[in-house]
Scaffold this motif. Structure first.
Motif, PDB file in Angstrom:
ATOM      1  N   VAL A  21     100.809 -42.436  41.789  1.00 15.96           N
ATOM      2  CA  VAL A  21     102.082 -41.785  41.449  1.00 15.96           C
ATOM      3  C   VAL A  21     102.787 -41.309  42.711  1.00 15.96           C
ATOM      4  O   VAL A  21     103.994 -41.517  42.888  1.00 15.96           O
ATOM      5  CB  VAL A  21     101.830 -40.592  40.492  1.00 15.96           C
ATOM      6  N   ALA A  22     102.022 -40.667  43.608  1.00 13.87           N
ATOM      7  CA  ALA A  22     102.602 -40.199  44.869  1.00 13.87           C
ATOM      8  C   ALA A  22     103.117 -41.375  45.693  1.00 13.87           C
ATOM      9  O   ALA A  22     104.194 -41.305  46.293  1.00 13.87           O
ATOM     10  CB  ALA A  22     101.558 -39.418  45.661  1.00 13.87           C
ATOM     11  N   PHE A  23     102.358 -42.445  45.712  1.00 12.08           N
ATOM     12  CA  PHE A  23     102.738 -43.648  46.448  1.00 12.08           C
ATOM     13  C   PHE A  23     104.051 -44.214  45.924  1.00 12.08           C
ATOM     14  O   PHE A  23     104.944 -44.591  46.689  1.00 12.08           O
ATOM     15  CB  PHE A  23     101.607 -44.677  46.329  1.00 12.08           C
ATOM     16  N   ALA A  24     104.194 -44.249  44.589  1.00 12.46           N
ATOM     17  CA  ALA A  24     105.434 -44.745  43.990  1.00 12.46           C
ATOM     18  C   ALA A  24     106.611 -43.850  44.369  1.00 12.46           C
ATOM     19  O   ALA A  24     107.712 -44.339  44.668  1.00 12.46           O
ATOM     20  CB  ALA A  24     105.281 -44.810  42.470  1.00 12.46           C
ATOM     21  N   GLY A  25     106.387 -42.533  44.374  1.00 17.12           N
ATOM     22  CA  GLY A  25     107.447 -41.604  44.756  1.00 17.12           C
ATOM     23  C   GLY A  25     107.876 -41.793  46.200  1.00 17.12           C
ATOM     24  O   GLY A  25     109.071 -41.754  46.520  1.00 17.12           O
ATOM     25  N   VAL A  26     106.907 -42.000  47.095  1.00 21.04           N
ATOM     26  CA  VAL A  26     107.215 -42.213  48.509  1.00 21.04           C
ATOM     27  C   VAL A  26     107.995 -43.514  48.689  1.00 21.04           C
ATOM     28  O   VAL A  26     108.966 -43.572  49.451  1.00 21.04           O
ATOM     29  CB  VAL A  26     105.920 -42.231  49.355  1.00 21.04           C
ATOM     30  N   CYS A  27     107.570 -44.569  47.988  1.00 17.28           N
ATOM     31  CA  CYS A  27     108.274 -45.862  48.099  1.00 17.28           C
ATOM     32  C   CYS A  27     109.718 -45.742  47.624  1.00 17.28           C
ATOM     33  O   CYS A  27     110.642 -46.290  48.259  1.00 17.28           O
ATOM     34  CB  CYS A  27     107.528 -46.921  47.281  1.00 17.28           C
ATOM     35  N   TRP A  28     109.933 -45.041  46.525  1.00 12.45           N
ATOM     36  CA  TRP A  28     111.291 -44.876  46.010  1.00 12.45           C
ATOM     37  C   TRP A  28     112.138 -44.037  46.957  1.00 12.45           C
ATOM     38  O   TRP A  28     113.315 -44.328  47.184  1.00 12.45           O
ATOM     39  CB  TRP A  28     111.258 -44.241  44.628  1.00 12.45           C
ATOM     40  N   TYR A  29     111.533 -43.020  47.554  1.00  9.92           N
ATOM     41  CA  TYR A  29     112.231 -42.184  48.531  1.00  9.92           C
ATOM     42  C   TYR A  29     112.659 -43.029  49.738  1.00  9.92           C
ATOM     43  O   TYR A  29     113.800 -42.939  50.198  1.00  9.92           O
ATOM     44  CB  TYR A  29     111.321 -41.042  48.972  1.00  9.92           C
ATOM     45  N   ASN A  30     111.740 -43.847  50.239  1.00  9.33           N
ATOM     46  CA  ASN A  30     112.053 -44.705  51.385  1.00  9.33           C
ATOM     47  C   ASN A  30     113.149 -45.703  51.043  1.00  9.33           C
ATOM     48  O   ASN A  30     114.030 -45.999  51.867  1.00  9.33           O
ATOM     49  CB  ASN A  30     110.793 -45.444  51.844  1.00  9.33           C
ATOM     50  N   TYR A  31     113.087 -46.231  49.828  1.00  7.18           N
ATOM     51  CA  TYR A  31     114.112 -47.184  49.385  1.00  7.18           C
ATOM     52  C   TYR A  31     115.486 -46.518  49.369  1.00  7.18           C
ATOM     53  O   TYR A  31     116.487 -47.108  49.820  1.00  7.18           O
ATOM     54  CB  TYR A  31     113.768 -47.711  47.997  1.00  7.18           C
ATOM     55  N   GLN A  32     115.543 -45.286  48.865  1.00  9.96           N
ATOM     56  CA  GLN A  32     116.820 -44.568  48.838  1.00  9.96           C
ATOM     57  C   GLN A  32     117.347 -44.317  50.252  1.00  9.96           C
ATOM     58  O   GLN A  32     118.543 -44.443  50.508  1.00  9.96           O
ATOM     59  CB  GLN A  32     116.650 -43.232  48.109  1.00  9.96           C
ATOM     60  N   LYS A  33     116.459 -43.941  51.156  1.00 10.27           N
ATOM     61  CA  LYS A  33     116.868 -43.697  52.536  1.00 10.27           C
ATOM     62  C   LYS A  33     117.441 -44.970  53.169  1.00 10.27           C
ATOM     63  O   LYS A  33     118.455 -44.928  53.864  1.00 10.27           O
ATOM     64  CB  LYS A  33     115.679 -43.205  53.368  1.00 10.27           C
ATOM     65  N   LEU A  34     116.773 -46.098  52.916  1.00 11.40           N
ATOM     66  CA  LEU A  34     117.238 -47.363  53.485  1.00 11.40           C
ATOM     67  C   LEU A  34     118.560 -47.803  52.875  1.00 11.40           C
ATOM     68  O   LEU A  34     119.412 -48.370  53.555  1.00 11.40           O
ATOM     69  CB  LEU A  34     116.174 -48.440  53.283  1.00 11.40           C
ATOM     70  N   GLN A  35     118.759 -47.520  51.583  1.00  9.17           N
ATOM     71  CA  GLN A  35     120.026 -47.830  50.951  1.00  9.17           C
ATOM     72  C   GLN A  35     121.149 -47.007  51.579  1.00  9.17           C
ATOM     73  O   GLN A  35     122.267 -47.492  51.755  1.00  9.17           O
ATOM     74  CB  GLN A  35     119.953 -47.550  49.447  1.00  9.17           C
ATOM     75  N   GLY A  36     120.825 -45.748  51.907  1.00  5.56           N
ATOM     76  CA  GLY A  36     121.811 -44.897  52.562  1.00  5.56           C
ATOM     77  C   GLY A  36     122.183 -45.416  53.930  1.00  5.56           C
ATOM     78  O   GLY A  36     123.325 -45.291  54.373  1.00  5.56           O
TER      79      GLY A  36
END
Length: 339
Positions: free
Chosen positions: A298-313
């Motif tokens: 679950v934590a891993f999925a949250g980190v991946c989604w966070y990184n994805y959002q940062k890269l989209q920004g």
């Protein structure tokens, strides 16, 4: 025909550069895993339970080697006046010494696998500290990601069979000091336009770290080492190997940052974390429960989604910068793979 030759040359150059980049990534993952496993062995299995002394050894070795490389003219020196050094390097070195000391101390109490799971909270603390210090803008979606990561890590901690509160506090302190250090790097070094190569970075920071670590060593570990009732020995070969590998790891980190994107670094970090969990189970027989793996997932999925959002920004303003790589950005907020 000439165009075909040019295309072949371009493709060949692309694959060569790609091979070099992924060679750096493989080297970084390998060295990072080696350093962590060596530190765990020295502190927990080699009768040398002194994390501050271990960190002092690393800093002394890195300082000496960086000094020799610069004085021998093999690396170009970067001049820095005393006021700049005190205002920029000293605070960063103080936090870095705390990160290394507390992180190494955690190996006395926790398994490598569980420590890697706890490190998943790095984006949470970097985001929180960044908002506090003004290097990060608050976002409801980012905050939601942080809650998901926190829940996952809490679940992993609940499922840890050999949970130790002291070890968790040590690792938590290491993560907090590292988060402040990363934000200070952005505020102090980057804001002042100071550019240091890998060797000069160690040349300036490692001696300061050594000085800061001497204080806790004198009052915490030195009395234990001088106590005749304390059983310990100096694993000279392992300490030297650990120090040399730590120096090589620092070099690989700076080389990799110069060539790779944030996305590549994060993917490599995920591979490294899973590799270390596997090595911990294989080499040190660290018990890992199913609930623990689910929580880390679950934590891993949250980190991946966070990184994805940062890269989209980062990609958003890319059209106005046609010559830049949209993935190239400061790795400050994505550096959740600290050794």
């Amino acid at each position: 025909m000439a165009m075909n030759e040019q295309e072949k040359h371009t493709n060949r150059e692309f694959y060569i550069q790609g091979a070099i980049t992924y060679g750096y990534i493989s080297l970084w993952v390998f060295l990072s895993a080696i350093v962590i496993m060596l530190n765990k062995y020295v502190l927990a299995y080699a009768a040398f339970p002194f994390p501050i002394a271990l960190t002092l050894t690393h800093m002394a070795f890195c300082s000496g080697l960086a000094f020799l490389l610069i004085k021998a003219g093999l690396v170009e020196a970067v001049h820095m006046d005393t006021p700049t050094y005190i205002k920029t390097i000293v605070p960063i070195a103080a936090l870095f010494s705390g990160t290394l000391w507390l992180g190494n101390a955690a190996y006395l109490y926790l398994s490598v696998a569980f420590i890697q799971m706890l490190k998943a909270t790095m984006p949470v603390t970097v985001f929180t500290v960044g908002v506090f210090m003004g290097t990060e803008k608050y976002s409801g979606m980012y905050a939601l990601n942080m809650v998901v990561v926190a829940i996952g890590v809490a679940t992993a901690s609940y499922g840890e069979l050999n949970f130790n509160l002291v070890g968790v506090l040590f690792q938590g302190g290491s993560i907090v000091t590292e988060s402040f250090r990363l934000c200070l790097i952005q505020l102090l070094l980057q804001a002042r336009g100071i550019k240091l190569n890998p060797v000069t970075t160690l040349y300036y920071i490692a001696p300061a770290c050594f000085g800061f670590l001497c204080f806790p060593f004198t009052f915490i570990e030195l009395p234990k080492m001088l106590n005749p009732e304390t059983e310990w020995r100096i694993p000279g070969g392992w300490l030297l190997l650990s120090a040399f590998t730590a120096f090589a790891l620092n070099m690989s980190v700076f080389m990799l940052i110069g060539r790779s994107s944030a996305l590549t670094m994060n993917v490599a970090g995920v591979i490294k974390d899973w590799l270390l969990i596997l090595l911990s189970v294989m080499l040190y027989r660290s018990p890992v429960a199913t609930l623990q793996l689910c929580g880390y997932g679950v934590a891993f999925a949250g980190v991946c989604w966070y990184n994805y959002q940062k890269l989209q920004g980062v990609r958003a303003p890319a059209p106005s910068r046609s010559s830049s790589d949209p993935e190239k950005t400061s790795l400050l907020h994505e550096k959740s793979q600290s050794a």
